[in-house]
Design an enzyme around this catalytic site. Sequence first.
Site, short mmCIF file in Angstrom:
data_model
loop_
_atom_site.label_atom_id
_atom_site.label_comp_id
_atom_site.label_asym_id
_atom_site.label_seq_id
_atom_site.Cartn_x
_atom_site.Cartn_y
_atom_site.Cartn_z
CD GLU A 109 -2.61 53.78 39.37
OE1 GLU A 109 -2.22 54.13 38.25
OE2 GLU A 109 -3.72 53.27 39.58
CE LYS A 134 -4.87 56.56 38.94
NZ LYS A 134 -5.28 56.88 37.57
CB SER A 178 -6.12 60.19 38.80
OG SER A 178 -5.55 59.65 37.62
NE ARG A 210 -12.02 50.23 37.33
CZ ARG A 210 -11.49 49.33 38.15
NH1 ARG A 210 -12.08 48.17 38.31
NH2 ARG A 210 -10.36 49.58 38.78
P1 13P Z 1 -9.78 53.34 38.01
O1 13P Z 1 -10.23 54.70 38.50
O2 13P Z 1 -10.79 52.65 37.14
O3 13P Z 1 -9.25 52.49 39.13
O4 13P Z 1 -8.58 53.60 37.01
C1 13P Z 1 -7.61 54.50 37.35
C2 13P Z 1 -6.32 54.05 36.81
O5 13P Z 1 -5.67 54.76 36.08
C3 13P Z 1 -5.82 52.73 37.22
O6 13P Z 1 -4.48 52.59 36.87
#
Ligand code: 13P
Length: 341
Positions: free
Chosen positions: A178, A220, A290, A293
Amino acid sequence: MMTAELDTIAQKMVADGKGILAADESSSTIKKRFDAIGVASTEDNRRDYRELLFRSTEAMKKYISGVILFDETIRQKAKDGTPLVTLIAEAGAVPGIKVDAGAKPLPFCPGETITEGLDGLAGRLKEYYDLGARFAKWRAVIDIGAGIPSYTAIRTNAHALARYAALCQEAKIVPIVEPEVLMDGDHDIERCYEVTEFVLKETFQELYYQRIRLEGMVLKPNMVVPGKKSAKKASVEEVAEKTVRLLKSCVPSVVPGIAFLSGGQSDEEATAHLDAMVKLGGLPWKLTYSYGRALQAAPQKAWSGKAENMAAAQAAFTHRARMNSLAALGQWSSAEEKKAA
Ligand code: 13P
């Protein structure tokens, strides 16, 4: 390396019409979320809230392929004594674990960070595997601002992501890689494109140097969007077109899937953007969600820490999960949003 096992898990994480629930908020982040709904961040409240999500049977069975947990949660038991990991696995979803130790200031690079957590990671991964985790997550954070990001920050974070991914694969755990380019700030969509392109190119270069099996990972990324404070807004079609073009130019087609973060987009924006990308078609990898929020804001608000609101919170979660599932299939519409959960 158990390549077949890794590939199978990675494919399961991006199965058609399913996506990942990011429920791995650190203690400080979950406190922020609970503060917003007036709930004390106690260990029991955190457990009750997450148990409510994992016991949303319809959502978990039909729309959720995997759940990212925080260290505390992977060790927690439901009220009746069942490990939370068991609830997830029984719903047919893959339990995962956030393993980074957070973004810390990067020396000589004011305003920039490096994600820490590599020391001792091999040992921790072994323990998490024994606790049931079959995939992991590490989040690198790249901010856009005056004079940043620097190449130092991009390269250092890409290197750490690749080192993490190698340790995961060696431990038979699928890495979610990510690299998040933040949408804070007033930059336009072109600047987001340019920075995300640099970050992804660098990340895949480092993954290659660390000998990562691309078939056994999930990317991600952020979507290509203007900064939240930008005066220039972008249409859903523009976000979809630019994000897909960027990903096609940076992500090898053997990567099984790309699961986006929501990053501060509204619930409906995150859904509409994903849907529009899938509708473009002709993609070499699966695209899915993924979300943290964008899947949890609605159920958190509905719950507000009260046991009597549990069913309403589960309905809100199921509705968002269903909307995003439809989006991952390219079958979402705003009319679907209006149907009751
Ligand atoms: P958000 O979708 O809230 O950005 O969170 C995803 C996530 O795992 C951030 O590391």
